[in-house]
Design a protein around this motif. Structure first.
Motif, PDB file in Angstrom:
ATOM      1  N   VAL A   1      13.782  -7.597  -1.905  1.00 43.37           N
ATOM      2  CA  VAL A   1      12.889  -6.997  -0.907  1.00 43.37           C
ATOM      3  C   VAL A   1      11.593  -7.805  -0.849  1.00 43.37           C
ATOM      4  O   VAL A   1      10.812  -7.814  -1.802  1.00 43.37           O
ATOM      5  CB  VAL A   1      12.578  -5.523  -1.237  1.00 43.37           C
ATOM      6  CG1 VAL A   1      11.745  -4.894  -0.120  1.00 43.37           C
ATOM      7  CG2 VAL A   1      13.868  -4.733  -1.448  1.00 43.37           C
ATOM      8  N   SER A   2      11.381  -8.489   0.277  1.00 41.98           N
ATOM      9  CA  SER A   2      10.186  -9.314   0.457  1.00 41.98           C
ATOM     10  C   SER A   2       9.148  -8.647   1.351  1.00 41.98           C
ATOM     11  O   SER A   2       7.948  -8.817   1.159  1.00 41.98           O
ATOM     12  CB  SER A   2      10.560 -10.680   1.049  1.00 41.98           C
ATOM     13  OG  SER A   2      11.193 -11.495   0.096  1.00 41.98           O
TER      14      SER A   2
ATOM     15  N   GLY B   1      11.714  -7.331  -6.310  1.00 44.37           N
ATOM     16  CA  GLY B   1      10.793  -6.682  -5.370  1.00 44.37           C
ATOM     17  C   GLY B   1       9.735  -5.931  -6.142  1.00 44.37           C
ATOM     18  O   GLY B   1       9.574  -6.113  -7.345  1.00 44.37           O
ATOM     19  N   HIS B   2       9.000  -5.071  -5.460  1.00 44.60           N
ATOM     20  CA  HIS B   2       8.019  -4.225  -6.128  1.00 44.60           C
ATOM     21  C   HIS B   2       8.736  -3.143  -6.927  1.00 44.60           C
ATOM     22  O   HIS B   2       9.804  -2.662  -6.527  1.00 44.60           O
ATOM     23  CB  HIS B   2       7.106  -3.535  -5.107  1.00 44.60           C
ATOM     24  CG  HIS B   2       5.993  -4.409  -4.606  1.00 44.60           C
ATOM     25  ND1 HIS B   2       5.143  -5.084  -5.454  1.00 44.60           N
ATOM     26  CD2 HIS B   2       5.583  -4.691  -3.338  1.00 44.60           C
ATOM     27  CE1 HIS B   2       4.254  -5.751  -4.721  1.00 44.60           C
ATOM     28  NE2 HIS B   2       4.499  -5.536  -3.444  1.00 44.60           N
ATOM     29  N   GLY B   3       8.150  -2.749  -8.047  1.00 47.57           N
ATOM     30  CA  GLY B   3       8.711  -1.671  -8.841  1.00 47.57           C
ATOM     31  C   GLY B   3       7.628  -0.956  -9.616  1.00 47.57           C
ATOM     32  O   GLY B   3       6.515  -1.462  -9.759  1.00 47.57           O
ATOM     33  N   MET B   4       7.950   0.234 -10.096  1.00 48.08           N
ATOM     34  CA  MET B   4       6.964   0.996 -10.868  1.00 48.08           C
ATOM     35  C   MET B   4       7.677   1.940 -11.825  1.00 48.08           C
ATOM     36  O   MET B   4       8.818   2.358 -11.580  1.00 48.08           O
ATOM     37  CB  MET B   4       6.041   1.791  -9.950  1.00 48.08           C
ATOM     38  CG  MET B   4       6.725   2.915  -9.201  1.00 48.08           C
ATOM     39  SD  MET B   4       5.756   3.469  -7.797  1.00 48.08           S
ATOM     40  CE  MET B   4       5.895   2.035  -6.742  1.00 48.08           C
ATOM     41  N   PHE B   5       6.993   2.247 -12.908  1.00 43.29           N
ATOM     42  CA  PHE B   5       7.514   3.191 -13.898  1.00 43.29           C
ATOM     43  C   PHE B   5       6.557   4.371 -13.979  1.00 43.29           C
ATOM     44  O   PHE B   5       5.378   4.195 -14.295  1.00 43.29           O
ATOM     45  CB  PHE B   5       7.633   2.507 -15.260  1.00 43.29           C
ATOM     46  CG  PHE B   5       8.166   3.416 -16.341  1.00 43.29           C
ATOM     47  CD1 PHE B   5       9.505   3.744 -16.396  1.00 43.29           C
ATOM     48  CD2 PHE B   5       7.316   3.945 -17.300  1.00 43.29           C
ATOM     49  CE1 PHE B   5       9.998   4.577 -17.388  1.00 43.29           C
ATOM     50  CE2 PHE B   5       7.787   4.784 -18.294  1.00 43.29           C
ATOM     51  CZ  PHE B   5       9.139   5.093 -18.341  1.00 43.29           C
ATOM     52  N   THR B   6       7.039   5.578 -13.671  1.00 45.54           N
ATOM     53  CA  THR B   6       6.180   6.751 -13.695  1.00 45.54           C
ATOM     54  C   THR B   6       6.996   7.995 -14.003  1.00 45.54           C
ATOM     55  O   THR B   6       8.138   8.123 -13.555  1.00 45.54           O
ATOM     56  CB  THR B   6       5.444   6.939 -12.343  1.00 45.54           C
ATOM     57  OG1 THR B   6       4.694   8.154 -12.375  1.00 45.54           O
ATOM     58  CG2 THR B   6       6.413   6.995 -11.182  1.00 45.54           C
ATOM     59  N   ASP B   7       6.414   8.887 -14.769  1.00 38.11           N
ATOM     60  CA  ASP B   7       7.060  10.159 -15.121  1.00 38.11           C
ATOM     61  C   ASP B   7       8.456   9.942 -15.695  1.00 38.11           C
ATOM     62  O   ASP B   7       9.396  10.673 -15.388  1.00 38.11           O
ATOM     63  CB  ASP B   7       7.137  11.084 -13.903  1.00 38.11           C
ATOM     64  CG  ASP B   7       5.750  11.510 -13.428  1.00 38.11           C
ATOM     65  OD1 ASP B   7       4.831  11.543 -14.271  1.00 38.11           O
ATOM     66  OD2 ASP B   7       5.586  11.793 -12.231  1.00 38.11           O
ATOM     67  N   GLY B   8       8.587   8.934 -16.542  1.00 39.29           N
ATOM     68  CA  GLY B   8       9.853   8.668 -17.199  1.00 39.29           C
ATOM     69  C   GLY B   8      10.919   8.073 -16.301  1.00 39.29           C
ATOM     70  O   GLY B   8      12.090   8.003 -16.677  1.00 39.29           O
TER      71      GLY B   8
ATOM     72  N   ALA C   1      10.952  -0.194  -5.305  1.00 38.67           N
ATOM     73  CA  ALA C   1      10.264   0.050  -4.037  1.00 38.67           C
ATOM     74  C   ALA C   1      10.940  -0.727  -2.911  1.00 38.67           C
ATOM     75  O   ALA C   1      11.228  -1.912  -3.045  1.00 38.67           O
ATOM     76  CB  ALA C   1       8.789  -0.363  -4.154  1.00 38.67           C
ATOM     77  N   LEU C   2      11.174  -0.049  -1.792  1.00 36.91           N
ATOM     78  CA  LEU C   2      11.834  -0.655  -0.643  1.00 36.91           C
ATOM     79  C   LEU C   2      10.813  -0.875   0.474  1.00 36.91           C
ATOM     80  O   LEU C   2       9.636  -0.525   0.337  1.00 36.91           O
ATOM     81  CB  LEU C   2      13.006   0.223  -0.208  1.00 36.91           C
ATOM     82  CG  LEU C   2      14.011   0.464  -1.362  1.00 36.91           C
ATOM     83  CD1 LEU C   2      15.037   1.515  -0.986  1.00 36.91           C
ATOM     84  CD2 LEU C   2      14.689  -0.844  -1.766  1.00 36.91           C
TER      85      LEU C   2
END
Length: 501
Positions: free
Chosen positions: A9-10, A78-85, A90-91
């Protein structure tokens, strides 16, 4: 049968575009297709909205649900995140206010994979952080991954960075994926194991303190990724050289003094930097009136705070500063804690324990001692700042709606600013009292270059938009409005699907 799912994902609507990610997935696809190992490959490098990607992946999984799957290879860049376990991919239409709808949750990907019961699951994630660092105990992150691995027969998880780090790239290729490809291109053996890839990548990032790849596995290290040949090596080396040449063409050659002059533009004088710092409170006051439903429900106030001590969970920020020393004009303060630990009583106890069946040691061989350790607990500035934090309170105008609080804590350097934010709902105490809820909310941080000051200001404005949605969440949930909105969204999707048919 071996299958592969490759997603790059760009393009992002609300987040920074990542031009390297399309190249990442395409060069991985070259490896996968040339190897001949995978009979079915799903490549997604365009039309990367959440609805489109989820539909393509679901259809691909359904195509193979009645087949015997030996290995499934999943790759994401692509973009990613770690939250609330939970880790989120990200799309294109990623929206921080609609995280579940606009990202692919790792747990959903895992569930789809498990539905095929593969003998081996391989997940390669080159996820650049989506502008937000979630301050979380890395041990907890690693534990979540370790717990997840037991759900698969055999698995290799390779992530480009730990949960509190960014993953880096130039305009043409992400560094983690580049290392992955270089391992294949430089291999002296025909067969390349997954363990070989992990070792090569670990070595290549050994001196990089800003990005530490993370590897989790439940396998015996003998599993082979691919068997490469000279033609694949040539393809990959040509691709790497071509991308490197593109990078050189985009960066005109310059003398040392020219480069120093260009880089010096990032450095700001004290007056300029403090003007940016002061502007944050101006923007807060300009945006304190909610713009949507919240404007008739809450009275919002902005208060400057000149002491870090009353700020909730300040130790989280302290730990962050401890792990990023010298980046900003702030430092952690420490408190001495006494902890107990067990140590062997003497050398004889150590050797006697080895003599026991199975090498098991008994409690009698140990004694408990106390040790003093310095633990980051607070924060202090090393320069004078206009304020240390902002406390934004959304006070409810109705008895059935609780108030909320947003904290904003900035730190500055000569080149950058980091903005921490924390939100919490209040709970009712007695007839008229309210106290801030001690929830599991985490401090979030975003780092910007000072020369990109408009991005800092836009970030603060977005925090108020997020804060309004956050403040309305409990009453919407209580009145069932969230379910109504979800049902409306699902009906819209069904209408779209019906129209397609």
């Amino acid at each position: 049968m071996n299958i592969a799912i490759l997603i790059g994902v760009s393009d992002y609507i609300r987040a920074t575009k990542l031009p390297a990610c399309k190249n990442d997935v395409q060069i991985i696809n070259k490896v996968i297709t040339h190897s001949g190992k995978y009979e079915s490959v799903l490549l997604i490098d365009s039309e990367t909205s959440s609805a489109s990607v989820k539909e393509k992946v679901s259809n691909f999984i359904r195509q193979h649900e009645n087949e015997t799957i030996e290995e499934i290879f999943f790759y994401f860049s692509g973009h990613g995140m770690f939250t609330d376990g939970e880790f989120h991919y990200a799309l294109t239409d990623y929206d921080p206010k609609r995280i579940k709808n606009t990202t692919y949750e790792n747990s959903e990907i895992d569930q789809l994979i498990k539905s095929l019961s593969p003998d081996l699951t391989v997940k390669i994630v080159d996820a650049c952080n989506a502008g937000v660092n979630y301050i979380k105990d890395l041990d907890g992150y690693s534990k979540a991954l370790h717990d997840r691995k037991s759900e698969f027969k055999h698995c290799y998880f390779m992530l480009s960075s730990e949960s509190s780090q960014n993953s880096f790239a130039d305009n043409n290729l992400s560094f983690f994926t580049k290392s992955f490809i270089e391992c294949i291109a430089n291999s002296e053996t025909e067969s390349i194991r997954y363990k070989d890839l992990m070792d090569y990548i670990s070595d290549s990032f050994m001196s990089n303190k800003e990005q530490t790849p993370l590897f989790i596995n439940q396998a015996n290290y003998t599993e082979i990724f691919i068997s490469q040949d000279s033609s694949l090596k040539e393809i990959l080396n040509n691709s790497l050289r071509g991308l490197a040449q593109l990078q050189l063409e985009k960066i005109p050659q310059a003398t040392l003094i020219d480069r120093i002059k260009e880089d010096s533009k990032r450095f700001m004088k004290q007056e300029e930097a403090m003007a940016i710092y002061k502007k944050i409170i101006d923007i807060a006051n300009e945006n304190k009136k909610f713009k949507n439903d919240g404007k008739n429900i809450f009275d919002v106030s902005v208060l400057k705070i000149d002491d870090y001590k009353p700020i909730p969970k300040i130790s989280q920020i302290s730990k962050w500063l401890h792990s990023h020393p010298g980046l900003f004009f702030a430092s952690p303060t420490y408190a001495v804690e006494i902890r107990e630990k067990k140590v062997l009583k003497n050398r004889h106890a150590f050797y006697s324990s080895l003599m026991r069946m199975g090498g098991l040691e008994e409690d009698d061989d140990y004694k408990t001692v106390e040790e003093k350790i310095n633990v980051p607990k607070g924060v202090e500035n090393i320069i004078e700042v206009p304020f240390k934090a902002l406390e934004i309170k959304a006070v409810s105008l109705f008895d059935n709606v609780n108030s909320s609080t947003l904290y904003i804590v900035p730190f500055i350097s000569r080149t950058q600013m980091v903005v921490f934010n924390y939100v919490s709902h209040s709970i009712t105490v007695g007839w008229d009292g309210e106290v801030m809820q001690d929830a599991n909310e985490l401090w979030e941080s975003s780092i910007y270059e000072l020369i990109d000051k408009d991005k800092i200001f836009d970030h603060v404005r977005r925090l108020f938009e997020y804060f309004e949605a956050f403040s309305l969440e409990p009453i919407k949930r209580s009145l069932g409005i969230q379910n109504e909105e979800k049902l409306e969204a699902e009906n819209t999707v069904l209408q779209i699907e019906h129209h397609k048919e």
